[in-house]
Scaffold this active site. Sequence first.
Site, PDB file in Angstrom:
ATOM      1  N   HIS A 155      63.854  52.115  49.827  1.00 15.45           N
ATOM      2  CA  HIS A 155      64.073  51.213  48.687  1.00 15.45           C
ATOM      3  C   HIS A 155      63.829  49.750  49.066  1.00 15.45           C
ATOM      4  CE1 HIS A 155      65.977  54.621  46.643  1.00 15.45           C
ATOM      5  NE2 HIS A 155      66.635  54.828  47.772  1.00 15.45           N
ATOM      6  N   SER A 276      41.629  29.911  51.879  1.00 15.12           N
ATOM      7  CA  SER A 276      41.708  29.409  50.511  1.00 15.12           C
ATOM      8  C   SER A 276      40.703  28.275  50.325  1.00 15.12           C
ATOM      9  CB  SER A 276      43.118  28.906  50.215  1.00 15.12           C
ATOM     10  OG  SER A 276      43.140  28.112  49.042  1.00 15.12           O
ATOM     11  N   LYS A 282      45.918  28.245  54.513  1.00 11.49           N
ATOM     12  CA  LYS A 282      46.099  29.652  54.137  1.00 11.49           C
ATOM     13  C   LYS A 282      45.311  30.601  55.039  1.00 11.49           C
ATOM     14  CE  LYS A 282      48.028  31.272  51.254  1.00 11.49           C
ATOM     15  NZ  LYS A 282      47.580  31.531  49.870  1.00 11.49           N
ATOM     16  N   GLU A 289      44.753  43.629  50.748  1.00  7.62           N
ATOM     17  CA  GLU A 289      44.861  43.528  49.288  1.00  7.62           C
ATOM     18  C   GLU A 289      43.740  44.293  48.594  1.00  7.62           C
ATOM     19  OE1 GLU A 289      44.965  39.371  48.460  1.00  7.62           O
ATOM     20  OE2 GLU A 289      46.946  39.082  49.359  1.00  7.62           O
TER      21      GLU A 289
END
Length: 477
Positions: A155, A276, A282, A289
């Site tokens: 969880h 980025s 970044k 992803e």
Amino acid sequence: MALWGGRFSQSPTDAVFALSQSVQFDWRLAPYDLRSSLAHLSVLESSGLLKKDVASSIRKALNELIAEVGSGKFSYIASDEDVHSALERGLTEKLGEIGGSLRAGRSRNDQVTTDLRLYAIDQMISIAQAITELQGALIAKATEYSDAPAPGFTHLQHAQPVLFGHELAKHVHAFARDLDRINDWLTRTSVSPLGSGALAGSSLPLAPEKTALSLGFAMSAQNSIDAVSDRDFVAEALFILSMVGVHLSRIGEEWCIWSTTEFGWALVADAYSTGSSIMPQKKNPDMAELARGKSGRLIGNLAGVLTMLKGLPFAYNRDLQEDKEPLFDSIDTVLLVLPAVTGMIATTEFDREKMALAAPLGYSLATEIADYLVRAHVPFAQAHEAAGKCVALCESSDRQLHQLTDQELSSIHAELKPDVRAVLTVHGALASRTTRGGTAPSALAQQLKDAQGSLEDAKKRFSAASKEFATMMGSSD
């Protein structure tokens, strides 16, 4: 060149032709169509339906087309309807009218599903081999961190301490199931439809069993109607690819979480990260992803094909033209994602210290108290209740479990002796989980040894399958 039209007084309108045309995506079936044509040619020749000199001319032209398609010298043109008409055009350009002789005893209905099966078998073997490379990277990384304690989660909450290698190794088993599914799929798909004609078989003296063996299939179809309409192998392949995508997505999700500033466990290599365009600091885990995002595409392709198939009556229907693009796209997608994820896994470094410090947090050793009481013959329901009360007391006093006093422990349950603190360590918790599949160092070592053995077996199996298929494709019959 159209493969039909004798009974029509009008040609298709531009709109009809545009809707019907499939050569722009089914051209990738050309090598498989040419190989199945060689097998069909052999049967036509051996049955006496083609004279030997004619068969020899056609065989020579087919082998020339194989080389020309492979080099790009021959390809489809705008007026070709599909891969079959394009290749027949190629034959007639070389041979004249006898180029159309191969159509005897064969329909595009049995031809296309034969080609598609061959293509799918070839690609699924390649995918299986890419999966074994990914498993190898996972086993190597799990072995590297086989002594690193970390929190285990359910969880998304701290549950019990685990060895981080055990956490990583779980993915090896998920992909092993994918390999099992591919192996089973290969068996079910090894049925040749060639010889089924449009739907009723053929009155010509063909030999479907011989053609099947020539193309590497285990058997020929037992029902000609089923043979031309069956796309179970497409739907099942799409399901397998969807499951591979789901397993890749889970890896992607975990890598995204572990590489956050809040976790700070994973350092993804620069070669598998992006930056980025506006924020120079970044470093984004884009491979993770994209692996997560592509899974939706794979699931969508499966849903689309199942929806297309669900209402088709009788034998072949033109709806089945919609089986190819989803399958092609899913195969391309998985073959694109697997190497990137494999490289990302192989080059990621993990912060052992952060993981070890986090391992006991969230009162993750509470189960050790319950197990301690069970060994003292306390019913587990009571042991669970007592362990929960220990956690509640610690929360109210901002302490850890091992910091409770002897008096506090005995007040919660009489069987909680001072020596309970001996089990309230991450090391002790890990070492005690010795059951098969557990997280103890000894159990993990055996798990990784077994996984490596299974991986070597899978590599040999799919390497042999790849070589056999390549040999079949290279045969000129």
